[in-house]
Write a protein that holds these residues in place. Structure first.
Motif, PDB file in Angstrom:
ATOM      1  N   GLY A 139       0.802  -1.209   0.000  1.00  0.00           N
ATOM      2  CA  GLY A 139       0.000   0.000   0.000  1.00  0.00           C
ATOM      3  C   GLY A 139       0.837   1.262   0.000  1.00  0.00           C
ATOM      4  N   VAL A 140       1.897   1.296   0.809  1.00  0.00           N
ATOM      5  CA  VAL A 140       2.747   2.481   0.890  1.00  0.00           C
ATOM      6  C   VAL A 140       3.408   2.764  -0.449  1.00  0.00           C
ATOM      7  N   ALA A 141       3.959   1.724  -1.080  1.00  0.00           N
ATOM      8  CA  ALA A 141       4.651   1.905  -2.359  1.00  0.00           C
ATOM      9  C   ALA A 141       3.676   2.310  -3.455  1.00  0.00           C
ATOM     10  N   ALA A 142       2.612   1.520  -3.619  1.00  0.00           N
ATOM     11  CA  ALA A 142       1.659   1.797  -4.701  1.00  0.00           C
ATOM     12  C   ALA A 142       0.943   3.115  -4.481  1.00  0.00           C
ATOM     13  N   GLY A 143       0.509   3.385  -3.244  1.00  0.00           N
ATOM     14  CA  GLY A 143      -0.230   4.603  -2.986  1.00  0.00           C
ATOM     15  C   GLY A 143       0.578   5.852  -3.278  1.00  0.00           C
TER      16      GLY A 143
END
Length: 478
Positions: free
Chosen positions: A292-296
């Motif tokens: 989530g952190v990377a994609a977001g």
């Protein structure tokens, strides 16, 4: 042997004929591999083409102030689709979710392409997101069932390679179609591509990966509690996004309602995400959080790159889209690197390095707001960032399947995608609110230059990506 099919360490001494038979393009899996890779190609072409046409569509529909909604609507409804797909696949197999998802994805494109106002356009994106949520989880379950562990990094690398041609051709085609025929044809032309993956992937899935995870066990009914939590997370995310775009004091009400709905779904004792996700517990929780952190952070920043180049530097939609084209190739290269056998022992370090590259790319992109900085800086920065994303995103998928029991593959795949989609929605809500508050809507409408509206999007996303460096160091259980 194809470059997309590296020889894994545990099969290096197997005769070539046996390796071909057992590889992703062997006779047993050839149709399935081509089918699901084509699904990825379809999603990739949609993402690159629609991203190029979106600034023009928002202007034509007089909806630039709702620009962030056009992206977050997709992610919001996809959250519900992901949970449904996880249960559907674990209990009855991935075939149904895959077929319905691809059809819904195409229907949403048609609705957006025929929209006469921005809210109808956003509704089409929501339908498309629901279909996309079903598809992505179903594809992960198919991979977990049809491909042994030694081939999973390879099929993941093939998926990443499937983004290369759309990333290069998509912006050029979409920009040309937008300028010559109109933005609507970008949306209405893509559904034609649905026919091939339906004809190829569905029969192969039925033959190789259909049915419940444990055929001997009785088929369990859908977990109504999880469906309610899925509705809560989807509705809550939508309310938060709405509150972020409405800068009046009354927006506090939908904000509080959205937070109340999200709480039980993401941090409650029976949440949809693994226990310990939000505190980055080692192992599976950190894998899910890192996704989530990377994609977001990266996708939210990328959503505003074409708009920034069109409105602040005067590029055409075609040239703005092409500035991101090199990213498809470097993303595939990063995914290919993580599939090499020698990387497995050092996967955590590669993921940490990948997140550093992602953060640097996001922080470097808004430098083009300075007239003295050439626009090709964005292309270089995004190429570097996409290489890091290729390493990180593909590695999270590989680790998730390794850490999941067969009966949990659907639920855990859904958790991974929920983290991806939820972070996209929440970060889009925050970034969109800041963008609107600093005059972003008037900027895109052509009433002046306000670089701060873009800085308030890119700089926080860069900080979030730097937080991902810490999370990446916790994906292995010591």
């Amino acid at each position: 042997m194809s470059a997309l099919e590296p020889i894994d360490a545990d099969v290096a001494d197997v005769p070539a004929g046996d390796l071909l038979e057992g590889g992703i393009l062997g006779r047993e899996r050839r149709a399935l591999s081509f089918g699901i890779i084509t699904v990825v190609l379809l999603i990739a072409f949609e993402a690159t083409a629609v991203g190029t046409a979106m600034p023009v569509a928002a202007r034509r529909l007089d909806g630039v102030s709702l620009y962030a909604f056009a992206f977050s609507a997709y992610f919001t409804t996809s959250l519900f689709g992901m949970v449904v797909a996880g249960q559907w696949a674990d209990r009855r197999g991935p075939l149904g979710a895959l077929g319905v998802g691809i059809s819904g994805f195409a229907a949403g494109l048609v609705l957006s392409g025929t929209a006469m106002n921005m809210w109808t356009f956003i509704a089409g994106r929501a339908v498309q997101g629901l279909g996309g949520g079903l598809v992505i989880v179903a594809v992960y379950v198919v991979m977990g069932r049809a491909y042994p562990a030694r081939l999973q990094p390879t099929i993941m690398a093939a998926f990443a390679a499937g983004w290369v041609v759309p990333s290069v051709v998509g912006p050029l085609v979409a920009g040309t179609v937008t300028e010559q025929l109109g933005w609507r044809w970008v949306f209405l032309g893509i559904p034609v591509l649905v026919v091939f993956p339906l004809a190829l992937a569905l029969p192969a899935t039925r033959r190789i990966a259909s049915g419940p995870a444990d055929p001997a066990a009785p088929v369990e009914p859908f977990d109504r509690r999880r469906i309610k939590l899925a509705l809560g997370i989807s509705t809550g995310a939508g309310l938060l996004q709405y509150a972020g775009q409405d800068l009046r004091w009354l927006s506090v009400l939908p904000f509080l309602a959205g937070a109340a709905l999200l709480g039980p779904a993401v941090v409650g004792p029976r949440a949809l995400l693994p226990h310990g996700t939000w505190r980055s517990a080692r192992g599976l929780p950190s894998v899910v959080l890192l996704r989530g952190v990377a994609a977001g952070s990266f996708i939210v920043a990328e959503s505003f790159v074409p708009l920034m180049l069109v409105t602040e530097r005067g590029l055409t939609p075609t040239m703005a889209g092409l500035s991101l084209a090199v990213g498809g190739a470097t993303w595939a290269l990063g995914s290919y690197v993580q599939a090499r056998p020698r990387v497995e022992a050092h996967r955590e370090r590669f993921m940490v390095a990948g997140m550093v590259l992602v953060a640097l790319a996001i922080l470097a992109a808004p430098s083009v707001l300075l007239p003295a900085v050439p626009v090709w800086v964005v292309a270089v920065a995004w190429g570097v960032g996409c290489f890091g994303m290729g390493v990180v995103i593909t590695s999270t998928s590989v680790l998730l399947l390794k850490l999941s029991a067969p009966r949990e593959a659907g639920a855990n795949s859904a958790a991974l995608q929920i983290s991806d989609g939820l972070c996209n929605v929440l970060l889009l809500a925050g970034g969109g609110a800041g963008f609107a508050a600093l005059g972003g809507g008037s900027v895109a409408g052509g009433s002046g230059s306000h670089p701060g509206a873009f800085l308030v999007v890119f700089l926080p996303m860069g900080v979030v990506a730097l937080g991902g460096v810490f999370v990446a160091g916790r994906v292995r259980v010591r």
